[in-house]
Design a protein around this motif. Sequence first.
Motif, PDB file in Angstrom:
ATOM      1  N   GLY A   1       0.819  -1.207   0.000  1.00 50.07           N
ATOM      2  CA  GLY A   1       0.000   0.000   0.000  1.00 50.07           C
ATOM      3  C   GLY A   1       0.851   1.255   0.000  1.00 50.07           C
ATOM      4  N   VAL A   2       1.895   1.259   0.816  1.00 52.84           N
ATOM      5  CA  VAL A   2       2.816   2.408   0.861  1.00 52.84           C
ATOM      6  C   VAL A   2       3.516   2.570  -0.486  1.00 52.84           C
ATOM      7  CG1 VAL A   2       4.937   3.294   1.912  1.00 52.84           C
ATOM      8  CG2 VAL A   2       3.155   2.298   3.353  1.00 52.84           C
ATOM      9  N   LEU A   3       3.997   1.460  -1.044  1.00 49.56           N
ATOM     10  CA  LEU A   3       4.653   1.526  -2.358  1.00 49.56           C
ATOM     11  C   LEU A   3       3.673   1.975  -3.440  1.00 49.56           C
ATOM     12  CD1 LEU A   3       6.851  -1.714  -2.195  1.00 49.56           C
ATOM     13  CD2 LEU A   3       7.598   0.664  -1.946  1.00 49.56           C
ATOM     14  N   GLY A   4       2.445   1.474  -3.356  1.00 45.76           N
ATOM     15  CA  GLY A   4       1.415   1.885  -4.309  1.00 45.76           C
ATOM     16  C   GLY A   4       1.132   3.373  -4.225  1.00 45.76           C
ATOM     17  N   LEU A   5       1.110   3.901  -3.007  1.00 52.97           N
ATOM     18  CA  LEU A   5       0.913   5.334  -2.820  1.00 52.97           C
ATOM     19  C   LEU A   5       2.052   6.110  -3.481  1.00 52.97           C
ATOM     20  CD1 LEU A   5      -0.755   7.635  -1.556  1.00 52.97           C
ATOM     21  CD2 LEU A   5       0.651   7.362   0.494  1.00 52.97           C
TER      22      LEU A   5
ATOM     23  N   PRO B   1      -6.625  11.717   0.559  1.00 48.75           N
ATOM     24  CA  PRO B   1      -7.504  10.683   1.144  1.00 48.75           C
ATOM     25  C   PRO B   1      -6.891   9.281   1.069  1.00 48.75           C
ATOM     26  CG  PRO B   1      -8.788  12.135  -0.240  1.00 48.75           C
ATOM     27  CD  PRO B   1      -7.338  12.499  -0.446  1.00 48.75           C
ATOM     28  N   LEU B   2      -6.173   9.002  -0.004  1.00 46.95           N
ATOM     29  CA  LEU B   2      -5.511   7.703  -0.127  1.00 46.95           C
ATOM     30  C   LEU B   2      -4.476   7.520   0.982  1.00 46.95           C
ATOM     31  CD1 LEU B   2      -5.597   5.304  -2.096  1.00 46.95           C
ATOM     32  CD2 LEU B   2      -3.775   6.415  -3.378  1.00 46.95           C
ATOM     33  N   PHE B   3      -3.717   8.560   1.250  1.00 48.10           N
ATOM     34  CA  PHE B   3      -2.720   8.559   2.323  1.00 48.10           C
ATOM     35  C   PHE B   3      -3.391   8.321   3.679  1.00 48.10           C
ATOM     36  CE2 PHE B   3      -0.313  11.108   5.477  1.00 48.10           C
ATOM     37  CZ  PHE B   3       0.916  10.463   5.412  1.00 48.10           C
ATOM     38  N   ILE B   4      -4.481   9.020   3.934  1.00 50.68           N
ATOM     39  CA  ILE B   4      -5.196   8.880   5.207  1.00 50.68           C
ATOM     40  C   ILE B   4      -5.764   7.472   5.342  1.00 50.68           C
ATOM     41  CG2 ILE B   4      -7.267   9.634   6.459  1.00 50.68           C
ATOM     42  CD1 ILE B   4      -6.591  12.500   5.379  1.00 50.68           C
ATOM     43  N   LEU B   5      -6.329   6.930   4.267  1.00 51.96           N
ATOM     44  CA  LEU B   5      -6.909   5.587   4.335  1.00 51.96           C
ATOM     45  C   LEU B   5      -5.851   4.517   4.546  1.00 51.96           C
ATOM     46  CD1 LEU B   5      -9.765   5.773   1.696  1.00 51.96           C
ATOM     47  CD2 LEU B   5      -9.962   5.672   4.188  1.00 51.96           C
ATOM     48  N   LEU B   6      -4.650   4.768   4.102  1.00 55.48           N
ATOM     49  CA  LEU B   6      -3.559   3.826   4.359  1.00 55.48           C
ATOM     50  C   LEU B   6      -3.306   3.733   5.866  1.00 55.48           C
ATOM     51  CD1 LEU B   6      -1.505   1.977   2.989  1.00 55.48           C
ATOM     52  CD2 LEU B   6       0.043   3.916   2.902  1.00 55.48           C
ATOM     53  N   PHE B   7      -3.279   4.867   6.555  1.00 55.83           N
ATOM     54  CA  PHE B   7      -3.114   4.847   8.007  1.00 55.83           C
ATOM     55  C   PHE B   7      -4.348   4.295   8.707  1.00 55.83           C
ATOM     56  CE2 PHE B   7       0.573   7.485   7.281  1.00 55.83           C
ATOM     57  CZ  PHE B   7       1.449   6.978   8.235  1.00 55.83           C
ATOM     58  N   ALA B   8      -5.527   4.599   8.198  1.00 51.78           N
ATOM     59  CA  ALA B   8      -6.750   4.051   8.789  1.00 51.78           C
ATOM     60  C   ALA B   8      -6.718   2.522   8.731  1.00 51.78           C
ATOM     61  CB  ALA B   8      -7.977   4.592   8.059  1.00 51.78           C
ATOM     62  N   THR B   9      -6.236   1.996   7.627  1.00 46.97           N
ATOM     63  CA  THR B   9      -6.112   0.541   7.489  1.00 46.97           C
ATOM     64  C   THR B   9      -5.140  -0.007   8.517  1.00 46.97           C
ATOM     65  OG1 THR B   9      -6.590   0.689   5.125  1.00 46.97           O
ATOM     66  CG2 THR B   9      -5.490  -1.317   5.889  1.00 46.97           C
ATOM     67  N   ALA B  10      -4.009   0.661   8.685  1.00 42.72           N
ATOM     68  CA  ALA B  10      -3.018   0.205   9.672  1.00 42.72           C
ATOM     69  C   ALA B  10      -3.612   0.226  11.079  1.00 42.72           C
ATOM     70  CB  ALA B  10      -1.767   1.079   9.607  1.00 42.72           C
ATOM     71  N   TYR B  11      -4.335   1.292  11.422  1.00 47.90           N
ATOM     72  CA  TYR B  11      -4.941   1.383  12.758  1.00 47.90           C
ATOM     73  C   TYR B  11      -5.985   0.292  12.967  1.00 47.90           C
ATOM     74  CZ  TYR B  11      -2.751   5.995  12.975  1.00 47.90           C
ATOM     75  OH  TYR B  11      -1.848   7.025  12.986  1.00 47.90           O
ATOM     76  N   PHE B  12      -6.810   0.070  11.964  1.00 50.22           N
ATOM     77  CA  PHE B  12      -7.854  -0.948  12.076  1.00 50.22           C
ATOM     78  C   PHE B  12      -7.239  -2.336  12.251  1.00 50.22           C
ATOM     79  CE2 PHE B  12     -10.847  -4.017  10.271  1.00 50.22           C
ATOM     80  CZ  PHE B  12     -11.981  -3.724  11.021  1.00 50.22           C
ATOM     81  N   VAL B  13      -6.233  -2.648  11.439  1.00 53.10           N
ATOM     82  CA  VAL B  13      -5.578  -3.954  11.517  1.00 53.10           C
ATOM     83  C   VAL B  13      -4.873  -4.120  12.862  1.00 53.10           C
ATOM     84  CG1 VAL B  13      -3.712  -5.353  10.519  1.00 53.10           C
ATOM     85  CG2 VAL B  13      -5.382  -4.249   9.029  1.00 53.10           C
ATOM     86  N   MET B  14      -4.196  -3.067  13.328  1.00 56.73           N
ATOM     87  CA  MET B  14      -3.507  -3.131  14.623  1.00 56.73           C
ATOM     88  C   MET B  14      -4.491  -3.410  15.756  1.00 56.73           C
ATOM     89  SD  MET B  14      -0.765  -0.045  14.542  1.00 56.73           S
ATOM     90  CE  MET B  14      -0.066  -0.474  16.121  1.00 56.73           C
ATOM     91  N   GLU B  15      -5.608  -2.710  15.741  1.00 57.43           N
ATOM     92  CA  GLU B  15      -6.588  -2.876  16.812  1.00 57.43           C
ATOM     93  C   GLU B  15      -7.194  -4.271  16.799  1.00 57.43           C
ATOM     94  OE1 GLU B  15      -9.954  -2.979  19.199  1.00 57.43           O
ATOM     95  OE2 GLU B  15     -10.163  -3.094  17.035  1.00 57.43           O
ATOM     96  N   HIS B  16      -7.365  -4.828  15.614  1.00 57.36           N
ATOM     97  CA  HIS B  16      -7.921  -6.173  15.535  1.00 57.36           C
ATOM     98  C   HIS B  16      -6.878  -7.242  15.846  1.00 57.36           C
ATOM     99  CE1 HIS B  16     -11.457  -4.240  13.980  1.00 57.36           C
ATOM    100  NE2 HIS B  16     -12.087  -5.381  14.182  1.00 57.36           N
ATOM    101  N   ALA B  17      -5.618  -6.924  15.681  1.00 53.67           N
ATOM    102  CA  ALA B  17      -4.553  -7.870  16.027  1.00 53.67           C
ATOM    103  C   ALA B  17      -4.317  -7.887  17.531  1.00 53.67           C
ATOM    104  CB  ALA B  17      -3.261  -7.505  15.297  1.00 53.67           C
ATOM    105  N   GLN B  18      -4.432  -6.730  18.167  1.00 52.22           N
ATOM    106  CA  GLN B  18      -4.243  -6.613  19.612  1.00 52.22           C
ATOM    107  C   GLN B  18      -5.267  -5.613  20.141  1.00 52.22           C
ATOM    108  OE1 GLN B  18      -0.425  -5.159  20.829  1.00 52.22           O
ATOM    109  NE2 GLN B  18      -0.852  -5.476  22.999  1.00 52.22           N
ATOM    110  N   ALA B  19      -6.257  -6.133  20.851  1.00 50.30           N
ATOM    111  CA  ALA B  19      -7.386  -5.307  21.296  1.00 50.30           C
ATOM    112  C   ALA B  19      -6.965  -4.138  22.181  1.00 50.30           C
ATOM    113  CB  ALA B  19      -8.411  -6.170  22.020  1.00 50.30           C
TER     114      ALA B  19
END
Length: 188
Positions: A57-61, A91-109
Amino acid sequence: MGGRVLDDVPGSKPDSRVVFLSVLGTLARIIVVLAIYFLIPMDHAMSTATAIGLTLGVLGLGVVVAWQLREISHADYPVLRAVQALAFTLPLFILLFATAYFVMEHAQAASFNQPLSRLDAMYFAVTTFTTVGYGDIVPASSPARIVAVGQMVLDLVVLGFLIRMVAHAIKSALDRRPHETPPSGPRP
């Protein structure tokens, strides 16, 4: 609609149809990216595949930014094309971080002070990007804090870099054009 329609010839302005199509195209791309964000499966544990996906995602950005800069420098209306590029890239940049936050929270509550939905993760990424920081969602674990600090630093770097590169692309596009001399005296 190609980039050639969206350039700025000295002395001429894009007509309202070109501006409308530019706005419409940008909105369509943002809607597609938002749909992808809300529809891709991300509810599984953090894994090597997830880390690879975020890295891609970062490389794609980076590829999108490079492509946008090229389009600006070759556009007929570079200012309009630059606005279009920023309206999509940020918005693409922001959604990349939103994805990271969502995945992190689901990996460790315990990553954040509360569970994050996709909308919550996007909200947190936007409040961090805009430096508003209401304090209703806060990173609670060290990895989440590191990613949030990384976003804060990258927000400044990316904004500065993007603005500088966009300005350079606009200037180079305008410099390539022949300079028109205004007519001297009254017209017959």
